[in-house]
Design a protein around this motif. Structure first.
Motif, mmCIF file in Angstrom:
data_model
loop_
_atom_site.group_PDB
_atom_site.id
_atom_site.type_symbol
_atom_site.label_atom_id
_atom_site.label_comp_id
_atom_site.label_asym_id
_atom_site.label_seq_id
_atom_site.Cartn_x
_atom_site.Cartn_y
_atom_site.Cartn_z
ATOM 1 N N TYR A 35 0.838 -1.198 0.000
ATOM 2 C CA TYR A 35 0.000 0.000 0.000
ATOM 3 C C TYR A 35 0.878 1.254 0.000
ATOM 4 O O TYR A 35 1.822 1.361 0.777
ATOM 5 N N HIS A 36 0.561 2.162 -0.889
ATOM 6 C CA HIS A 36 1.372 3.355 -1.064
ATOM 7 C C HIS A 36 0.553 4.394 -1.830
ATOM 8 O O HIS A 36 -0.569 4.136 -2.248
ATOM 9 N N TRP A 37 1.116 5.574 -2.013
ATOM 10 C CA TRP A 37 0.527 6.575 -2.890
ATOM 11 C C TRP A 37 1.657 7.379 -3.515
ATOM 12 O O TRP A 37 2.796 7.351 -3.058
ATOM 13 N N HIS A 38 1.363 8.088 -4.579
ATOM 14 C CA HIS A 38 2.354 8.945 -5.210
ATOM 15 C C HIS A 38 1.648 10.143 -5.837
ATOM 16 O O HIS A 38 0.418 10.166 -5.975
ATOM 17 N N THR A 39 2.433 11.129 -6.190
ATOM 18 C CA THR A 39 1.865 12.380 -6.706
ATOM 19 C C THR A 39 1.495 12.272 -8.174
ATOM 20 O O THR A 39 1.009 13.242 -8.755
ATOM 21 N N GLU A 40 1.719 11.115 -8.782
ATOM 22 C CA GLU A 40 1.358 10.893 -10.180
ATOM 23 C C GLU A 40 0.102 10.037 -10.277
ATOM 24 O O GLU A 40 -0.276 9.346 -9.331
ATOM 25 N N CYS A 41 -0.540 10.080 -11.433
ATOM 26 C CA CYS A 41 -1.648 9.166 -11.735
ATOM 27 C C CYS A 41 -1.074 7.826 -12.193
ATOM 28 O O CYS A 41 0.102 7.735 -12.559
ATOM 29 N N GLU A 42 -1.910 6.805 -12.192
ATOM 30 C CA GLU A 42 -1.452 5.474 -12.596
ATOM 31 C C GLU A 42 -2.536 4.763 -13.392
ATOM 32 O O GLU A 42 -3.720 4.839 -13.052
ATOM 33 N N ILE A 43 -2.118 4.086 -14.455
ATOM 34 C CA ILE A 43 -3.008 3.233 -15.233
ATOM 35 C C ILE A 43 -2.456 1.810 -15.149
ATOM 36 O O ILE A 43 -1.274 1.583 -15.426
ATOM 37 N N ILE A 44 -3.299 0.866 -14.748
ATOM 38 C CA ILE A 44 -2.888 -0.532 -14.616
ATOM 39 C C ILE A 44 -3.688 -1.367 -15.619
ATOM 40 O O ILE A 44 -4.910 -1.234 -15.710
ATOM 41 N N ARG A 45 -2.980 -2.202 -16.351
ATOM 42 C CA ARG A 45 -3.636 -3.084 -17.329
ATOM 43 C C ARG A 45 -3.331 -4.532 -16.966
ATOM 44 O O ARG A 45 -2.165 -4.911 -16.810
ATOM 45 N N ILE A 46 -4.376 -5.350 -16.812
ATOM 46 C CA ILE A 46 -4.210 -6.752 -16.438
ATOM 47 C C ILE A 46 -4.063 -7.592 -17.712
ATOM 48 O O ILE A 46 -4.971 -7.649 -18.540
ATOM 49 N N LEU A 47 -2.916 -8.237 -17.849
ATOM 50 C CA LEU A 47 -2.645 -9.065 -19.026
ATOM 51 C C LEU A 47 -3.035 -10.522 -18.817
ATOM 52 O O LEU A 47 -3.377 -11.221 -19.772
ATOM 53 N N GLY A 65 -7.677 -8.229 -19.162
ATOM 54 C CA GLY A 65 -8.348 -7.288 -20.055
ATOM 55 C C GLY A 65 -8.853 -6.034 -19.371
ATOM 56 O O GLY A 65 -9.198 -5.058 -20.042
ATOM 57 N N ASP A 66 -8.876 -6.037 -18.024
ATOM 58 C CA ASP A 66 -9.371 -4.861 -17.303
ATOM 59 C C ASP A 66 -8.310 -3.756 -17.248
ATOM 60 O O ASP A 66 -7.103 -4.024 -17.248
ATOM 61 N N ILE A 67 -8.792 -2.525 -17.199
ATOM 62 C CA ILE A 67 -7.940 -1.346 -17.057
ATOM 63 C C ILE A 67 -8.383 -0.596 -15.807
ATOM 64 O O ILE A 67 -9.574 -0.324 -15.630
ATOM 65 N N ILE A 68 -7.434 -0.283 -14.936
ATOM 66 C CA ILE A 68 -7.701 0.426 -13.690
ATOM 67 C C ILE A 68 -7.033 1.796 -13.743
ATOM 68 O O ILE A 68 -5.871 1.911 -14.149
ATOM 69 N N PHE A 69 -7.757 2.827 -13.326
ATOM 70 C CA PHE A 69 -7.185 4.172 -13.252
ATOM 71 C C PHE A 69 -7.128 4.604 -11.790
ATOM 72 O O PHE A 69 -8.105 4.460 -11.051
ATOM 73 N N ILE A 70 -5.972 5.137 -11.382
ATOM 74 C CA ILE A 70 -5.777 5.600 -10.006
ATOM 75 C C ILE A 70 -5.333 7.056 -10.037
ATOM 76 O O ILE A 70 -4.315 7.391 -10.645
ATOM 77 N N HIS A 71 -6.101 7.917 -9.378
ATOM 78 C CA HIS A 71 -5.754 9.332 -9.304
ATOM 79 C C HIS A 71 -4.516 9.544 -8.439
ATOM 80 O O HIS A 71 -4.176 8.704 -7.594
ATOM 81 N N ASP A 72 -3.868 10.678 -8.627
ATOM 82 C CA ASP A 72 -2.733 11.048 -7.781
ATOM 83 C C ASP A 72 -3.199 11.200 -6.338
ATOM 84 O O ASP A 72 -4.338 11.586 -6.066
ATOM 85 N N GLY A 73 -2.299 10.889 -5.389
ATOM 86 C CA GLY A 73 -2.601 11.076 -3.979
ATOM 87 C C GLY A 73 -3.516 10.050 -3.367
ATOM 88 O O GLY A 73 -3.911 10.202 -2.217
ATOM 89 N N VAL A 74 -3.841 8.977 -4.090
ATOM 90 C CA VAL A 74 -4.787 7.983 -3.586
ATOM 91 C C VAL A 74 -4.036 6.739 -3.111
ATOM 92 O O VAL A 74 -3.199 6.194 -3.832
ATOM 93 N N LEU A 75 -4.337 6.283 -1.901
ATOM 94 C CA LEU A 75 -3.694 5.113 -1.331
ATOM 95 C C LEU A 75 -4.197 3.852 -2.029
ATOM 96 O O LEU A 75 -5.389 3.665 -2.196
ATOM 97 N N HIS A 76 -3.262 2.988 -2.447
ATOM 98 C CA HIS A 76 -3.659 1.775 -3.149
ATOM 99 C C HIS A 76 -2.623 0.674 -2.976
ATOM 100 O O HIS A 76 -1.457 0.928 -2.705
ATOM 101 N N GLY A 77 -3.075 -0.545 -3.131
ATOM 102 C CA GLY A 77 -2.213 -1.707 -3.030
ATOM 103 C C GLY A 77 -3.060 -2.950 -3.203
ATOM 104 O O GLY A 77 -4.289 -2.875 -3.195
ATOM 105 N N GLY A 78 -2.418 -4.101 -3.368
ATOM 106 C CA GLY A 78 -3.235 -5.287 -3.561
ATOM 107 C C GLY A 78 -2.440 -6.557 -3.793
ATOM 108 O O GLY A 78 -1.209 -6.557 -3.743
#
Length: 287
Positions: A35-47, A65-78
């Motif tokens: 779990y972390h966050w950063h000042t950038e946005c992130e796009i995750i693509r599941i292959l 096939g799914d695409i996930i979008f994460i805004h800057d400053g948002v805590l995420h992990g998995g």
């Protein structure tokens, strides 16, 4: 939610091109996403496979096939499951340069007035084709990939706005903010002190909870018990040391908070499916 203290201290890309690409499979030392966050946005693509990802408090099961979008400053992990995934981390402000037509729309996204949907529709063909261009450009880095990358990001955001794949932000409740701040304090303790002895009491005291209530709270946020998460974080850190140093396995175990080498090897095998020695050999053969 913006500006947590639990920030990933890492530059993504170059100063003049703040975009970075990551290809992650079982061999990657940070296969499980802490779990972390950063000042950038992130796009995750599941292959391939599945990825159970928590973004703030929302749990999303992303599949091939799914695409996930994460805004800057948002805590995420998995936690990935037999998964291969790719990430693009980028500073969205890069797109503001010398661009007057799109500035207002970009500012709405930058300031979180418009929140892009975290899980984007897999059946929107134009979005998937655009993602192919974007990830291929950054993964291949052929001549002119910088143009393709920035153009694809504009196109990506344009498709999202065109199809209204966003919500208007009504701001996060005070209760949710407080829960996230407590969770963040615990994560910070783990990150800063994982090489030392950390007990359940230590973690629960940081959150101001009894150990019993804290365990329920932590598992609701991360899908893991506190000790499971602590051990996984230590094993991921051990993987990095095993790949980047020539330290003996005993030293790596001690550096990552394991005082008993046999317990370290047992925990490593439970998390990775192989022993530390087999892991080093497997990575060497795969390269």
């Amino acid at each position: 939610m913006k500006l947590f203290d639990y920030k990933e201290e890492k530059q993504h890309g170059r100063l003049d091109f703040p975009i970075e690409f990551y290809h992650v499979d079982e061999n990657h030392p940070r296969y499980d996403m802490p779990y972390h966050w950063h000042t950038e946005c992130e796009i995750i693509r599941i292959l391939r496979g599945e990825f159970l990802i928590t973004i703030n408090e929302e749990k999303i099961l992303a599949k091939e096939g799914d695409i996930i979008f994460i805004h800057d400053g948002v805590l995420h992990g998995g936690t990935p499951n037999d998964c291969i995934y790719e990430c693009i981390v980028f500073d969205i402000k890069l797109l503001l340069k010398q661009n007057h037509v799109c500035t207002k729309m970009l500012q709405d996204i930058i300031h979180h007035n418009k929140l892009i949907n975290m899980k984007l529709p897999r059946d929107l063909r134009i979005l998937n084709l655009n993602a192919e261009f974007l990830f291929d450009a950054l993964g291949s880095r052929y001549n002119g990939y910088e143009f393709i990358t920035q153009g694809s990001l504009y196109n990506f955001l344009g498709i999202i706005l065109q199809n209204e794949l966003f919500t208007i932000n009504n701001r996060i409740s005070k209760k949710t903010q407080e829960k996230m701040m407590l969770f963040k304090k615990v994560l910070s303790l783990i990150e800063d002190n994982y090489s030392e002895t950390i007990t359940l009491d230590d973690l629960s005291k940081v959150a101001g909870m009894t150990p019993k209530y804290f365990c329920k709270f932590f598992q609701s946020m991360s899908n893991k018990t506190p000790i499971e998460y602590l051990n996984l974080y230590r094993i991921e850190s051990a993987c990095e040391q095993l790949l980047s140093t020539d330290l003996p396995i005993t030293n790596v175990a001690m550096n990552c908070g394991f005082n008993d080498v046999s317990y370290f090897i047992k925990t490593f095998k439970r998390c990775k499916g192989i022993t530390p020695k087999q892991y080093i050999k497997h990575i060497a053969l795969s390269h």
